[in-house]
Structure formats: structure tokens, C-alpha cells
Design a protein around this motif. Structure first.
Motif, PDB file in Angstrom:
ATOM      1  N   SER A  97      53.781 -46.530  40.488  1.00 19.36           N
ATOM      2  CA  SER A  97      54.777 -46.658  39.402  1.00 19.36           C
ATOM      3  C   SER A  97      54.843 -45.409  38.531  1.00 19.36           C
ATOM      4  O   SER A  97      54.828 -45.504  37.292  1.00 19.36           O
ATOM      5  CB  SER A  97      54.414 -47.858  38.529  1.00 19.36           C
ATOM      6  N   ALA A  98      54.927 -44.271  39.138  1.00 20.91           N
ATOM      7  CA  ALA A  98      54.929 -42.998  38.417  1.00 20.91           C
ATOM      8  C   ALA A  98      55.305 -41.904  39.421  1.00 20.91           C
ATOM      9  O   ALA A  98      55.313 -42.151  40.631  1.00 20.91           O
ATOM     10  CB  ALA A  98      53.547 -42.751  37.806  1.00 20.91           C
ATOM     11  N   PRO A  99      55.596 -40.689  38.926  1.00 24.37           N
ATOM     12  CA  PRO A  99      56.077 -39.626  39.820  1.00 24.37           C
ATOM     13  C   PRO A  99      55.044 -39.146  40.852  1.00 24.37           C
ATOM     14  O   PRO A  99      53.868 -39.534  40.808  1.00 24.37           O
ATOM     15  CB  PRO A  99      56.398 -38.477  38.851  1.00 24.37           C
ATOM     16  N   GLY A 150      60.669 -40.678  39.601  1.00 23.69           N
ATOM     17  CA  GLY A 150      59.760 -41.540  38.842  1.00 23.69           C
ATOM     18  C   GLY A 150      58.844 -42.413  39.664  1.00 23.69           C
ATOM     19  O   GLY A 150      57.968 -43.064  39.108  1.00 23.69           O
ATOM     20  N   SER A 170      55.438 -40.847  31.509  1.00 23.15           N
ATOM     21  CA  SER A 170      56.324 -41.197  32.636  1.00 23.15           C
ATOM     22  C   SER A 170      55.750 -42.308  33.498  1.00 23.15           C
ATOM     23  O   SER A 170      55.736 -42.214  34.739  1.00 23.15           O
ATOM     24  CB  SER A 170      56.548 -39.956  33.505  1.00 23.15           C
ATOM     25  N   ALA A 171      55.294 -43.373  32.871  1.00 25.26           N
ATOM     26  CA  ALA A 171      54.660 -44.486  33.588  1.00 25.26           C
ATOM     27  C   ALA A 171      54.503 -45.635  32.585  1.00 25.26           C
ATOM     28  O   ALA A 171      54.683 -45.435  31.375  1.00 25.26           O
ATOM     29  CB  ALA A 171      53.313 -44.025  34.139  1.00 25.26           C
ATOM     30  N   PRO A 172      54.161 -46.830  33.082  1.00 27.16           N
ATOM     31  CA  PRO A 172      54.112 -48.007  32.192  1.00 27.16           C
ATOM     32  C   PRO A 172      53.028 -47.941  31.119  1.00 27.16           C
ATOM     33  O   PRO A 172      52.171 -47.042  31.124  1.00 27.16           O
ATOM     34  CB  PRO A 172      53.817 -49.159  33.158  1.00 27.16           C
ATOM     35  N   PHE A 188      47.535 -35.809  35.780  1.00 28.04           N
ATOM     36  CA  PHE A 188      48.866 -36.348  35.482  1.00 28.04           C
ATOM     37  C   PHE A 188      49.012 -36.707  34.006  1.00 28.04           C
ATOM     38  O   PHE A 188      50.074 -36.523  33.413  1.00 28.04           O
ATOM     39  CB  PHE A 188      49.123 -37.580  36.370  1.00 28.04           C
ATOM     40  N   PRO A 210      61.136 -38.760  34.836  1.00 30.27           N
ATOM     41  CA  PRO A 210      61.954 -39.859  35.356  1.00 30.27           C
ATOM     42  C   PRO A 210      63.293 -39.882  34.616  1.00 30.27           C
ATOM     43  O   PRO A 210      63.492 -40.659  33.674  1.00 30.27           O
ATOM     44  CB  PRO A 210      61.102 -41.092  35.055  1.00 30.27           C
TER      45      PRO A 210
END
Lengths: 380, 380
Positions: free
Chosen positions: A71-73, A209, B71-73, B234, B261
Motif C-alpha cells: 500500500s505504498a510506492p 502509489g 505516501s501510505a496509510p 522510505f 501518489p
């Protein structure tokens, strides 16, 4: 109270994206992404994820059970492979022929492992013989890590031979397929790749993403046999898999890990569905034939490729900026006058090369024509 | 070749999302997200990101320069705070009164630091006096970490007093605001919060997948003074900030870190723009007044709240499942017959409670009415 900023809705222009990614997104993908959000544990969403998994497996040409989208790039996909598989003190042969090989080395360092770097020139593929020498010189190495398609230079390395070498030396292979997936031949099972990651925003023509990732049974075994805890909670695949495949490991029940990026996953589902509909081999051929048209056109404009023909990526065309040409000005004119984005050079090639992407939905005759004509006009 | 799976386009139904998140997404946000993808280094995109930063600052009520969207939850936002600020061997007071406090503890453990856990019952707020005792007993503690709004129980803790205590004891505060941001009073600068993270999919009513994060100047100083490398590449904020605010630290030039994203950031920009337009205090009041209508209705159906009135979150209403009622069947009927999602219990409350969300765009009279009537019919 701090005052609310006065901000208008953002209305981006329509660009033609021919840089190193994000690539032009399929209109169907943008539409899919705008569909109503549903819960990440909704039975219908879970069904969509099962389909998505099978679509990722198809794109990677693998039957690996541990196949999913991080769930990320793509950078998080890279980190997923390193933090899950490599333990502190282990030795990793890292091939470096551009920006992303160096990033792999940094990942190895950050897990407290030892990177043995095999350097090749920027623009060259990874040297199979250099890797063989490094494997012979380091019989205690546990992994071979390399970039299949170097986005910073446009060089394609021989993943099949490199993975076969890794296997001969009892190493697991970790492969960066961020730019290769969907654009050039890639066969995870047949080539014996153990861990692979990609990105949504290159030849899949999905929004940026997400990072499709797959681990072979041997990689899963390595993960299960860890002596230390995975240093990232968010990227710990033993936890994530409880959500992605409750049907296998958790007795049918999907356990909550984090809230999935629901709409982004709709988008990835749609982009991979379009790829499956076209057929993977057809997509590879399309990238190759569009590259040939672009190549002929660029060469007739007098531009020279960074990478030799035999290891040139069709989807990422790095060409030297001619003497006396203002790099930034050309890109600015293309962007402002033609709504056309091409990529600047990165790392060692910054200011020296342009990177012209032909990725996924962007690998079309009309894009090639636009790019060639616009360059012709701007450079004349 | 492995054959292409036969998969149709995914057409999700229209649900009303009244679980613990994702919440109902604003239609304007879905539309924004579907706008054409542009490059992540496009000058127009960079301008959008500057606006987005100021919108996140407004929502957090902070002037912190290091304010951005991971860029992620939200789970990655949590990890961002811990891996950047906490070094191995350092001591962190972690308050645990639900699932997410426990997740914080796991994060502390995974950075090799020492967690001193302050436990409170599920459904209760963090006890200020217990925290004070822990701070007194651990003068070498460097951090106080707690969850402002526990999504697993619906309990609101007193962030203002907890952060004041942290400051008195020379601790930096790390605050989980995943469910609180936009739904209840939250003032980062005034309350002296040092590191805070949230999620896009709760009271912001954006699509899931992004995590707004902000670090105070003291937190930035701690990051800069690190003796060890941040274990995640990251999530390393010293690298990420080179991209988010090239205008300050990198002399105007944004350096590439990872591909943003793009479309998800359009969505966050739009959802925060709508929040700014409504006004933060108005949004807090709306959540409170919708909660009161829902509360009265739920109580008239005989349902009892897990959390005492004074520390109850308006946006996350946890109620006990009445004796003899089939939890899963009720949720299935609501979903299938009314297209209404409410949340199951999590952790210690699994099978014992439902979690009814009133978040962001979902905190509307029509949602409350639907939920009450549907529950009334299903429970009768």
C-alpha cells in the motif's frame, strides 16, 4: 485559531507524460478509481482483492501465493523485500549500475546487513561475469539483488541469467522490476526470481502509489525462519498476508492490518485487467515496436542513445542532450507549449541526458509522433 | 505462459460507510482524484503540494515547517514518527487503552527502544495521573506516546494535559490523531504536540492511503541530532523533506525521493479544502451535534455505550451488542439490505461491540436517520 488558507480546487492540465513515470494513466483506470469507496473488509472488496492477486500473478507470470500490492510506492516495495528477507549481518551482493542499485545498497545497510557492491557503468547492464566473480568470492552471500530495468539510465539487465547464477550459489534473488513489469519480458517462476517488486505508475499505466510484490516459496521460507523481528511493522509481510490471504493462512478470516487504499486498488485492478485483456506478450511487443519508431525518429534528429542497442529498454529511452542545448529550457518549452513531459537526467546523468518514457498506455503511435515533432520544433 | 485470468471491471455498490473508516468520501474528492495525472515534479503539481501543506497545517492548527502527507496509510504515519525520532535504547512511555496503543508499543520495540507501558482499560481514556506517575518513575524517558482518539473503543484522551505533562518532564510527545483530526478539537501548536500523524480516511472523508504528519521544531531537532541512521529509507523524513519543501532546505530545488501518489494527493487537497471552507470549529461542532442525535437514538433502542459520556468520541460510537443478538448476522443484514456498513468490534471488543462511525462527510443527519431506522428494523 490559525486562519484557513484560501485555496481553490486544483485543476491539473492534460499533459502527455513521456518521462520516467508516472506514465499516462488509462482513462478507464481514472474512472475506476473514482468509483464509490467501500469498506476494506466488505465481502465485495475482498472478492476484488482475490481477483487483483490473480492479475498480479499473471503480470509477474508467477503462481507464488505471497503475491500482493504493497500500500505504498515502489520504494516501499523495495524496502518490503529487504526488511522481510534480509537479517542483520547477512551478506547481499548488490549490483549498482544506476540510482536504484544504489538505493538497494542503502536498504541493505539500513537493515544492518552487509552489501557487497558490484559496480557497472551507468548505462550498462549488470555484468553477468562480474556478478559470477562476486558470488565466487563471497560464498557466504545469502542474496543477489539487482535492478532488471534501470529507470535512471534505460539499461535492461539479464534477469534470467542473473537469477540462475544466484540459484547455483544458493542465493535468493531480489529483483527490482519497477520499470520492467508489463513493458519487457519478465517471467518470475520460469526465471526463478525469489523476491520481486514493481510500481503501479510505469508500464501498468495506473496511478502512482502502489507496489506489486511477490515472494517465491523459498523466500517465504526464509521469512518464516527469521531469527529477528522484521524491523518495519507496516511492511511486515507475515502480518500483511493475514489480510491479503485470510483464505489460506488465517483459516478463511481476513485479519485487519491497515486500512487498504481502496480506490487505488480499484485502479490497479483495472489497469491489470486491461493488461490481461491485451495479453502480456502483446504488450511487450507493442512497447518494442513503439520504441523502434521513436528510436528512428530520435536518431534522425541527431540524438544519441545512452545505452547500447542490445540492452536498451524500449520503455525508457535515455538520450544525450546535444552540445549547447539548454536542458531545462527545452523541457520547459515542451511542457508549456506542447503539454508534453519528458524526464530530466538523474544522478550521474543529471543535465547530460533526457529520459523519454514509452510506458503502458503511453506507448502509442500518437505519443511518439507528438514527441518527435515537438522535439524537432524545439531543437531547431 | 500462464493464462490471463478472466476478470470483469469491478463495479462497487454504493454503500453508506458508518464503520471505523474508511468513511463516506466526499463526491468532490472522488472527482478530484479522477483528474488527469501529471508529473510529480511538474511545477503545477509542486504548487498544489505547497497548498496542500498549508491545508494540513490548518487542519492540525500548526505552523510546523515539517508538515506533509506520508505516501501510505496511517500505520505508516505512526511508523514515520517512531523510526525518525526514537533511537535504539531510548525509553518511551506508551499509553495503551486499545489496539492502537499496543501498535505503538510494537513500533517502539521494532526500533530497538524500551517501551514503558501505561495500561488503561479498553473504553477508558488514558489516565493523566497514571501517566504522571510513570513519568516520575522514569526520569530517563525521552518520549510520551498516546492515542488521542482510540478507534478501537471510541475513547477520547486529554491530549492537551498529556502533552503539557510530557513537556514538564522533558519528553517529546508522539500523538496518534488518526481518528481525531477534523472530528474533535485538536490544536498542535497550542497544546505543544511534538509529533503527530493522522489518516486520510476518517474525519477528512478522503480516500484511504495517506497519512498527514507534522513534527515540531523540537522534534526536527531530535531528528537532526540522531546518532544512528533512520532504519527505514522510505520513511526517512530528512530525505522526504527534500522533496516536500525544496523551497526551504534544498535551496529551492525539490529533490526526487519517491514518486508521489499524485491522484491521491489531489484527493487529500480537495478534502482539506472542503474542511477549510467549512471551518475547523464548525466541523468539530457538526460532529458533536450529529453524535448527540445518534446517541439519543441508539439509547432509545436500548443500546449502551462502551465509553462514559465525558470521554466519548462523537465520531466513533462503540455500543455493546445486546445479549442474544447475532453480531455477524446484524452487520450482514445492514450491509446487504440497506447498503450500510457499521464496524465490528476489534481486539478485546471483538464480538462484544459495534463501532458506528460519524466521520467527516458521513456526519450528516440523513446518515444518522438511516442508521437508526435500519438498526431498529434489524434488531426488532
Amino acid at each position: 485559531m490559525l486562519a484557513a488558507p484560501k485555496v481553490n480546487a486544483f485543476n491539473p492540465p492534460r499533459r502527455t507524460l513521456m518521462g520516467p513515470g508516472p506514465s499516462d494513466v488509462y482513462p478507464e483506470v481514472l474512472a475506476a478509481q473514482a468509483r464509490p469507496t467501500i469498506g476494506h473488509l466488505d465481502p465485495l472488496f475482498v472478492g476484488m482483492m482475490d481477483e487483483l492477486k490473480s492479475l498480479i500473478q499473471y503480470a509477474f507470470q508467477t503462481e507464488n501465493a505471497m503475491t500482493l500490492a504493497v500500500s505504498a510506492p515502489g520504494s516501499a516495495g523495495m524496502e518490503t523485500c529487504f526488511v522481510n528477507l534480509v537479517e542483520p549481518g547477512e551478506k547481499v551482493i548488490v549490483c549498482r549500475n544506476g540510482v536504484f542499485g544504489e538505493r538497494m545498497r542503502q536498504n541493505v545497510e539500513r537493515v544492518g546487513a552487509i552489501a557487497v557492491v558490484v559496480d557497472n557503468e551507468w548505462g550498462e547492464p549488470v555484468s553477468v561475469s562480474d556478478v559470477e566473480a562476486a558470488l565466487n568470492a563471497n560464498p557466504d552471500a545469502k542474496f543477489l539483488a539487482f535492478v532488471h530495468a534501470e529507470t535512471s539510465t534505460g539499461a535492461l539487465s539479464d534477469a534470467k541469467r542473473l537469477c540462475a547464477l544466484a540459484k547455483q550459489h544458493d542465493c535468493l534473488s531480489i529483483v527490482d522490476a519497477v520499470t520492467s513489469l508489463g513493458g519487457v519480458e519478465l517471467r518470475v517462476d520460469e526465471w526463478g526470481i525469489d523476491a520481486i517488486y514493481s510500481g503501479s505508475q510505469k508500464c501498468l499505466s495506473c496511478v502512482p502509489g502502489l507496489s506489486p510484490v511477490s515472494f517465491s516459496p523459498a523466500a517465504v521460507e526464509k521469512l518464516k525462519a527469521r531469527k529477528t523481528q522484521v524491523q518495519s511493522w507496516f511492511l511486515d509481510q507475515s502480518l500483511v498476508m493475514g489480510y491479503w490471504s485470510g483464505d489460506q493462512s488465517a483459516g478463511g478470516k481476513r485479519s485487519y492490518h491497515h486500512t487498504a487504499p481502496v480506490n487505488a486498488l480499484y485502479a490497479l485492478h483495472e489497469s491489470l485487467r486491461l493488461l490481461a485483456q491485451e495479453g502480456l506478450e502483446n504488450a511487450w511487443m507493442r512497447h518494442q515496436s513503439m520504441h523502434q519508431v521513436l528510436r528512428d525518429g530520435l536518431e534522425s534528429l541527431g540524438l544519441k542513445f545512452v545505452v547500447e542497442e542490445q540492452s536498451r529498454l524500449p520503455q525508457l529511452n535515455a538520450v544525450y542532450i546535444p552540445e549547447g542545448i539548454d536542458d531545462a529550457l527545452v523541457r520547459k518549452q515542451l511542457l508549456e507549449n506542447y503539454n508534453l513531459e519528458i524526464g530530466a537526467g538523474l544522478g550521474a546523468l543529471a543535465g547530460k541526458a533526457w529520459r523519454i518514457g514509452l510506458m503502458g498506455f503511453g506507448a502509442r503511435r500518437e505519443n511518439v509522433a507528438l514527441c518527435l515533432r515537438a522535439l524537432q520544433e524545439v531543437l531547431s
